[in-house]
Every structure is written in structure tokens, then in C-alpha cells.
Design a protein around this motif. Structure first.
Motif, mmCIF file in Angstrom:
data_model
loop_
_atom_site.group_PDB
_atom_site.id
_atom_site.type_symbol
_atom_site.label_atom_id
_atom_site.label_comp_id
_atom_site.label_asym_id
_atom_site.label_seq_id
_atom_site.Cartn_x
_atom_site.Cartn_y
_atom_site.Cartn_z
ATOM 1 N N ARG A 14 0.829 -1.209 0.000
ATOM 2 C CA ARG A 14 0.000 0.000 0.000
ATOM 3 C C ARG A 14 0.859 1.253 0.000
ATOM 4 O O ARG A 14 0.627 2.184 -0.783
ATOM 5 N N ALA A 15 1.873 1.287 0.847
ATOM 6 C CA ALA A 15 2.741 2.465 0.922
ATOM 7 C C ALA A 15 3.476 2.686 -0.394
ATOM 8 O O ALA A 15 3.556 3.815 -0.894
ATOM 9 N N ARG A 16 4.001 1.620 -0.954
ATOM 10 C CA ARG A 16 4.747 1.754 -2.215
ATOM 11 C C ARG A 16 3.815 2.155 -3.362
ATOM 12 O O ARG A 16 4.196 2.941 -4.231
ATOM 13 N N THR A 17 2.589 1.632 -3.362
ATOM 14 C CA THR A 17 1.618 1.995 -4.396
ATOM 15 C C THR A 17 1.236 3.464 -4.279
ATOM 16 O O THR A 17 1.124 4.163 -5.290
ATOM 17 N N SER A 37 -6.882 -1.136 -15.028
ATOM 18 C CA SER A 37 -6.270 -2.463 -14.913
ATOM 19 C C SER A 37 -4.912 -2.501 -15.611
ATOM 20 O O SER A 37 -3.954 -3.073 -15.094
ATOM 21 N N ARG A 38 -4.825 -1.894 -16.770
ATOM 22 C CA ARG A 38 -3.544 -1.845 -17.484
ATOM 23 C C ARG A 38 -2.535 -0.990 -16.733
ATOM 24 O O ARG A 38 -1.352 -1.329 -16.677
ATOM 25 N N LEU A 39 -3.001 0.096 -16.147
ATOM 26 C CA LEU A 39 -2.120 0.958 -15.359
ATOM 27 C C LEU A 39 -1.551 0.196 -14.165
ATOM 28 O O LEU A 39 -0.357 0.293 -13.864
ATOM 29 N N LEU A 40 -2.405 -0.585 -13.513
ATOM 30 C CA LEU A 40 -1.942 -1.372 -12.373
ATOM 31 C C LEU A 40 -0.946 -2.446 -12.788
ATOM 32 O O LEU A 40 0.106 -2.615 -12.166
ATOM 33 N N LEU A 44 2.262 0.158 -12.363
ATOM 34 C CA LEU A 44 2.451 0.159 -10.912
ATOM 35 C C LEU A 44 3.081 -1.136 -10.399
ATOM 36 O O LEU A 44 4.011 -1.104 -9.597
ATOM 37 N N TRP A 45 2.555 -2.289 -10.826
ATOM 38 C CA TRP A 45 3.041 -3.568 -10.325
ATOM 39 C C TRP A 45 4.543 -3.776 -10.550
ATOM 40 O O TRP A 45 5.242 -4.195 -9.621
ATOM 41 N N PRO A 46 5.094 -3.485 -11.734
ATOM 42 C CA PRO A 46 6.542 -3.668 -11.903
ATOM 43 C C PRO A 46 7.379 -2.778 -10.983
ATOM 44 O O PRO A 46 8.529 -3.106 -10.694
ATOM 45 N N PHE A 49 6.752 -4.552 -7.212
ATOM 46 C CA PHE A 49 7.251 -5.919 -7.073
ATOM 47 C C PHE A 49 8.648 -6.017 -6.454
ATOM 48 O O PHE A 49 8.863 -6.859 -5.580
ATOM 49 N N PRO A 50 9.628 -5.202 -6.855
ATOM 50 C CA PRO A 50 10.947 -5.315 -6.227
ATOM 51 C C PRO A 50 10.916 -5.100 -4.709
ATOM 52 O O PRO A 50 11.634 -5.772 -3.975
ATOM 53 N N THR A 51 10.085 -4.209 -4.247
ATOM 54 C CA THR A 51 9.974 -3.976 -2.810
ATOM 55 C C THR A 51 9.460 -5.223 -2.104
ATOM 56 O O THR A 51 9.956 -5.590 -1.028
ATOM 57 N N ILE A 52 8.491 -5.890 -2.695
ATOM 58 C CA ILE A 52 7.945 -7.113 -2.103
ATOM 59 C C ILE A 52 9.003 -8.215 -2.070
ATOM 60 O O ILE A 52 9.142 -8.927 -1.073
ATOM 61 N N MET A 53 9.765 -8.351 -3.142
ATOM 62 C CA MET A 53 10.791 -9.388 -3.198
ATOM 63 C C MET A 53 11.891 -9.152 -2.169
ATOM 64 O O MET A 53 12.352 -10.096 -1.513
ATOM 65 N N VAL A 54 12.330 -7.920 -2.019
ATOM 66 C CA VAL A 54 13.360 -7.609 -1.029
ATOM 67 C C VAL A 54 12.839 -7.903 0.371
ATOM 68 O O VAL A 54 13.527 -8.513 1.194
#
Length: 130
Positions: A14-17, A37-40, A44-46, A49-54
Motif C-alpha cells: 500500500r505504501a509503495r503503491t 487495470s492496465r495501469l496497475l 504500478l506492479w513492476p 514488485f521489487p519492494t515485495i521481493m526484497v
């Protein structure tokens, strides 16, 4: 244990989004008429995603240590499933005769936790995650 940390991941996503949503490329995509949906998915998702992986790599060490500690105390994974914590506990009674029975799984725990933290730090540096 992984399910118990879902709130941390939700807050981080949420914070990163919210940070990414204020960037200029999102405004430009909206002006061009890109669907939500395309924007997300494409914008946004790419960037989230790196924050989630770290976060996942850094949290992995804590989860492994927690499971090993619980298994060492007899509260974790039950037999016949193997667990490094239980292997350390079983080898503890034979330290004088066969010290490697306790030291080897403890060393493996330490190396996996250390490697996961190094991997998480490396991903953070590569992806330049704040």
C-alpha cells in the motif's frame, strides 16, 4: 508463520503503491487514457514488485530461525518430517561423541539465513529499493 506476516506485506504494498501513484508517468498514462487495470499491471506492479521481493528475502531468515527454534523446543514440525531445529536438539545429547550431529544443521541454518539476507540486500541494491 508466513501467513502471520501478511499485514507487513499489505502495508508495504500500500505504501509503495501510494508513492508510485503520485509519479508523473502515472499521470501521463491517465492523460493518454490507459485503463485502470492496465495501469496497475503494466506500470504500478513492476515498480512495487521489487519492494515485495526484497522484503520477502529479508523476512525469510526470520521465518527459518523461528521454525528452527520451535522445532528445537519440540513445538515445530513433527516427525517424520525433517527439521534442522529438531536435528540440533537430537544431536545435543551426543555432543561429546558426535559433535557434528548438532553442529552441521546449526551451521546450515546460519548459512541459509545469512544467504537469504545477502540475497535480499543484493536485490535491494540492484533494484535500488528505498
Amino acid at each position: 508463520m508466513a501467513l502471520a506476516d501478511w499485514m507487513l506485506y499489505a502495508r508495504m504494498v500500500r505504501a509503495r503503491t501510494l508513492v508510485e501513484k503520485t509519479r508523473e508517468y502515472v499521470d501521463a498514462a491517465r492523460v493518454l487514457g490507459v485503463a485502470t487495470s492496465r495501469l496497475l499491471l503494466r506500470h504500478l506492479w513492476p515498480n512495487v514488485f521489487p519492494t515485495i521481493m526484497v522484503l520477502a528475502m529479508v523476512s525469510l531468515g526470520g521465518v527459518i530461525l523461528s521454525e528452527s527454534a520451535l522445532s528445537f523446543l519440540g513445538l515445530g514440525v513433527q516427525r517424520p518430517w525433517p527439521s534442522w531445529g529438531r536435528m540440533v536438539a537430537d544431536g545435543q545429547s551426543r555432543l561429546q561423541a558426535a559433535w557434528w550431529n548438532a553442529v552441521s544443521p546449526a551451521f546450515c541454518i546460519a548459512m541459509v539465513v545469512f544467504s537469504a539476507n545477502l540475497l535480499g540486500d543484493g536485490l535491494r541494491q540492484i533494484w535500488k529499493v528505498e
